[in-house]
Enzyme design. Structure first.
Site, short mmCIF file in Angstrom:
data_model
loop_
_atom_site.label_atom_id
_atom_site.label_comp_id
_atom_site.label_asym_id
_atom_site.label_seq_id
_atom_site.Cartn_x
_atom_site.Cartn_y
_atom_site.Cartn_z
N ASN A 1 98.14 37.77 24.66
CA ASN A 1 99.02 38.55 23.68
C ASN A 1 100.66 37.56 23.62
O ASN A 1 101.11 37.88 24.86
CB ASN A 1 99.01 40.03 24.38
CG ASN A 1 100.23 40.67 23.46
OD1 ASN A 1 100.87 40.52 22.63
ND2 ASN A 1 100.32 41.95 24.40
N LYS B 1 103.18 38.53 22.23
CA LYS B 1 104.36 39.49 22.08
C LYS B 1 105.37 38.91 21.31
O LYS B 1 104.86 38.13 20.22
CB LYS B 1 104.97 39.96 23.81
CG LYS B 1 103.73 40.35 24.66
CD LYS B 1 104.26 40.86 25.83
CE LYS B 1 102.84 41.38 26.70
NZ LYS B 1 103.44 41.98 27.89
N HIS C 1 99.51 49.10 22.97
CA HIS C 1 99.96 48.57 24.03
C HIS C 1 100.92 49.43 24.60
O HIS C 1 101.52 50.11 24.03
CB HIS C 1 100.28 47.11 23.60
CG HIS C 1 100.68 46.13 24.65
ND1 HIS C 1 102.09 46.26 25.37
CD2 HIS C 1 100.09 45.35 25.43
CE1 HIS C 1 102.07 45.63 26.38
NE2 HIS C 1 100.85 44.73 26.36
N GLU D 1 103.80 48.66 25.61
CA GLU D 1 105.06 48.57 25.30
C GLU D 1 105.49 49.22 23.95
O GLU D 1 106.28 49.90 23.48
CB GLU D 1 105.48 46.92 25.00
CG GLU D 1 105.62 46.49 26.47
CD GLU D 1 105.05 44.79 26.56
OE1 GLU D 1 105.02 44.14 25.53
OE2 GLU D 1 104.72 44.61 27.65
N GLU E 1 95.67 48.15 31.31
CA GLU E 1 96.81 47.37 31.61
C GLU E 1 97.77 48.46 32.49
O GLU E 1 98.57 49.16 31.84
CB GLU E 1 97.41 47.10 30.34
CG GLU E 1 96.72 46.08 29.54
CD GLU E 1 97.49 45.09 28.69
OE1 GLU E 1 97.52 43.62 29.11
OE2 GLU E 1 98.33 45.53 27.76
N GLY F 1 103.89 41.91 33.48
CA GLY F 1 105.16 41.25 33.63
C GLY F 1 106.00 41.30 34.63
O GLY F 1 107.03 40.64 34.93
N SER G 1 99.67 40.81 34.50
CA SER G 1 100.15 39.64 35.53
C SER G 1 98.75 38.92 35.71
O SER G 1 98.39 38.22 37.02
CB SER G 1 100.69 39.96 36.70
OG SER G 1 102.00 40.63 36.57
P1 13P Z 1 101.65 39.67 31.47
O1 13P Z 1 100.24 38.95 31.62
O2 13P Z 1 102.70 38.93 31.32
O3 13P Z 1 101.89 40.50 32.73
O4 13P Z 1 101.45 40.90 30.17
C1 13P Z 1 100.13 41.52 30.08
C2 13P Z 1 100.28 42.30 28.76
O5 13P Z 1 100.99 43.03 28.69
C3 13P Z 1 99.12 41.63 28.00
O6 13P Z 1 99.01 42.62 26.69
#
Ligand code: 13P
Length: 252
Positions: A9, A11, A95, A97, A167, A173, A213
């Site tokens: 992803n 983003k 997601h 976010e 997740e 992150g 992560s």
């Molecule tokens: P990270 O791998 O940067 O922690 O992000 C995970 C994520 O949100 C994938 O959709």
């Protein structure tokens, strides 16, 4: 059993040029996609260009979001049909976010899942708990509730094309991944929930992948768990060498 699924992803990172460079490097590093499904979710603006660059590589593409209407006066939105038309076969839905920043409620996630299935896109539905919910012992109730509401009204037949991405929000992150054992416990409960609600053969085929992560140095131990069917990778998917190592994880 389905093949494992490793999805990147991206983003809101990479211009179309940067994305193209990343994909070309990835193609050099990834030797084979025969035993694994590899999916990239670039920003909308790069998908079509990248679809030409991944042709014949076995790498598939995903939207990072979708709107549930087919077309109309919905400024700024993208439909499932539009994603299909530029080469996507998957779409990430719900997601954390998007849930936290852009108003994706469980009801919207459900509408998006229906729209994706109708258009022939395979949904990757994201669920996960906050740190506060984890500390209060509410992980399983949160995640199960999100899944039941996301899948409401979807027919068993369409579930075969479904992926659930667990997740945990506190792991996204932060560099602090869930341990393989903790993730496995949640995945196992999700699997049980799916077995309770759907017929066995459909439930078996749903992939439950882990995100938060995931890195080159923890993918092997995560993938060694029986109910972890893949990974949804954020930050590490932006580095070709790291993502290629994740895709080429070493199975126990
Ligand atoms: P990270 O791998 O940067 O922690 O992000 C995970 C994520 O949100 C994938 O959709």
């Amino acid at each position: 059993m389905q093949k494992p699924l490793i999805a990147g992803n991206w983003k809101m990172h990479t211009t179309v040029h940067e994305g193209a460079e990343l994909v070309l490097k990835l193609r050099e590093f990834i030797k084979s996609t025969d035993s694994i499904d590899v999916v990239l979710a670039p920003p909308f603006t790069s998908i079509q260009h990248i679809s030409h660059l991944v042709a014949d590589s076995g790498i598939e593409l995903a939207g990072q979001n979708v709107f549930w209407k087919e077309d109309g006066a919905y400024t700024g939105e993208i439909s499932a049909q539009m994603l299909r038309a530029i080469g996507c076969s998957y779409v990430i839905i719900g997601h954390s976010e998007r849930r936290a920043l852009f108003g994706d409620t469980d009801d919207r996630v459900n509408k998006k899942a229906h729209a994706a299935v109708k258009a022939g896109l395979k949904p990757i539905i994201c669920v996960g708990e906050t740190l506060e919910e984890k500390e209060a012992g509410r992980t399983l109730s949160k995640v199960k509730g999100q899944i039941m509401r996301a899948l409401a009204g979807l027919k068993t037949g369409s579930l075969r094309e479904l992926t659930i991405a667990y997740e945990p929000i506190w792991a996204i992150g932060t560099g602090q991944s869930a341990t393989p054992e903790t993730a496995e416990e949640v995945h196992n409960s999700i699997r049980e929930l799916l077995y309770e609600d759907y017929d066995t053969s459909a439930a078996k085929k749903i992939r439950i992948i882990y995100g938060g992560s995931v890195k080159a140095d923890n993918i092997d131990s995560l993938m060694a768990m029986p109910n972890i069917d893949g990974a949804l990778v954020g930050g590490a998917s932006l580095k070709a060498e790291d993502f290629a190592r994740i895709v080429q994880f070493e199975s126990a």
